[in-house]
Design a protein around this motif. Sequence first.
Motif, PDB file in Angstrom:
ATOM      1  N   SER A  23       0.871  -1.152  -0.014  1.00  5.65           N
ATOM      2  CA  SER A  23       0.017   0.010  -0.084  1.00  5.65           C
ATOM      3  C   SER A  23       1.032   1.187  -0.033  1.00  5.65           C
ATOM      4  N   GLU A  24       1.861   1.135   0.663  1.00  8.07           N
ATOM      5  CA  GLU A  24       2.873   2.442   0.730  1.00  8.07           C
ATOM      6  C   GLU A  24       3.377   2.606  -0.688  1.00  8.07           C
ATOM      7  N   TYR A  26       2.022   1.721  -3.500  1.00  4.67           N
ATOM      8  CA  TYR A  26       1.028   2.305  -4.397  1.00  4.67           C
ATOM      9  C   TYR A  26       0.796   3.716  -4.128  1.00  4.67           C
ATOM     10  N   THR A  27       0.516   3.949  -2.594  1.00  7.13           N
ATOM     11  CA  THR A  27       0.059   5.364  -2.412  1.00  7.13           C
ATOM     12  C   THR A  27       1.268   6.477  -2.664  1.00  7.13           C
ATOM     13  N   MET A  31       0.428   9.526  -5.014  1.00  6.10           N
ATOM     14  CA  MET A  31       0.989  10.893  -4.422  1.00  6.10           C
ATOM     15  C   MET A  31       1.788  11.808  -5.314  1.00  6.10           C
ATOM     16  N   ALA A  52      -1.046  10.326   4.039  1.00  6.66           N
ATOM     17  CA  ALA A  52      -1.487   9.205   3.223  1.00  6.66           C
ATOM     18  C   ALA A  52      -0.561   7.991   3.482  1.00  6.66           C
ATOM     19  N   LEU A  53       0.782   8.524   3.362  1.00  2.44           N
ATOM     20  CA  LEU A  53       1.709   7.434   3.432  1.00  2.44           C
ATOM     21  C   LEU A  53       1.743   6.608   4.577  1.00  2.44           C
ATOM     22  N   ALA A  56      -0.980   4.470   4.763  1.00  3.89           N
ATOM     23  CA  ALA A  56      -0.527   3.096   3.962  1.00  3.89           C
ATOM     24  C   ALA A  56       0.352   2.194   4.882  1.00  3.89           C
ATOM     25  N   PRO A  76      -5.811   4.361  -1.742  1.00  3.91           N
ATOM     26  CA  PRO A  76      -6.030   5.606  -1.582  1.00  3.91           C
ATOM     27  C   PRO A  76      -6.966   6.150  -2.408  1.00  3.91           C
ATOM     28  N   ILE A 118      -7.718   4.747   2.574  1.00  7.56           N
ATOM     29  CA  ILE A 118      -6.792   5.857   2.618  1.00  7.56           C
ATOM     30  C   ILE A 118      -7.367   7.107   2.085  1.00  7.56           C
ATOM     31  N   ALA A 120      -6.539  10.394   0.395  1.00  8.46           N
ATOM     32  CA  ALA A 120      -5.507  11.022  -0.115  1.00  8.46           C
ATOM     33  C   ALA A 120      -5.522  12.256  -0.202  1.00  8.46           C
TER      34      ALA A 120
END
Length: 128
Positions: A23-24, A26-27, A31, A52-53, A56, A76, A118, A120
């Motif tokens: 997820s981190e 991808y986020t 971003m 957001a991070l 994530a 996100p 999440i 964003a």
Amino acid sequence: MTDLHDLTLAEASRAVQQRELSSEEYTAALMARISSLDPQLNSFVACDAEMALASARAADAEMASGRPRSPLHGIPVGIKDIIDVKGYATTCYSKFLLDNRPETDAGVVESLKSSGGIVAGKTATHEF
């Protein structure tokens, strides 16, 4: 591999759920894409990459513990600027509401967060 920003919601969800993609990661990719394109597009009125991070990373930790919450877990999402999100102004894209800071999340945002989604940032809308 496809650029991460080109993944469909279903593809991203599957990749994150199956831990093929964090997820981190991808986020961060989304971003960065927002950061690079939004000066021309003006689609976001507010974005908080750090928040957001952090969300994530928390989602990744939960999923690593075998606790995925929903298909949106770790994904996100942009929230329209007519919906209250704690930590963001809700301006309805009007200068009159620049100081309108909700103390709580709207129900739909509570549901998103409880499913592991999440926030964003806040996306632009027509005034009022």
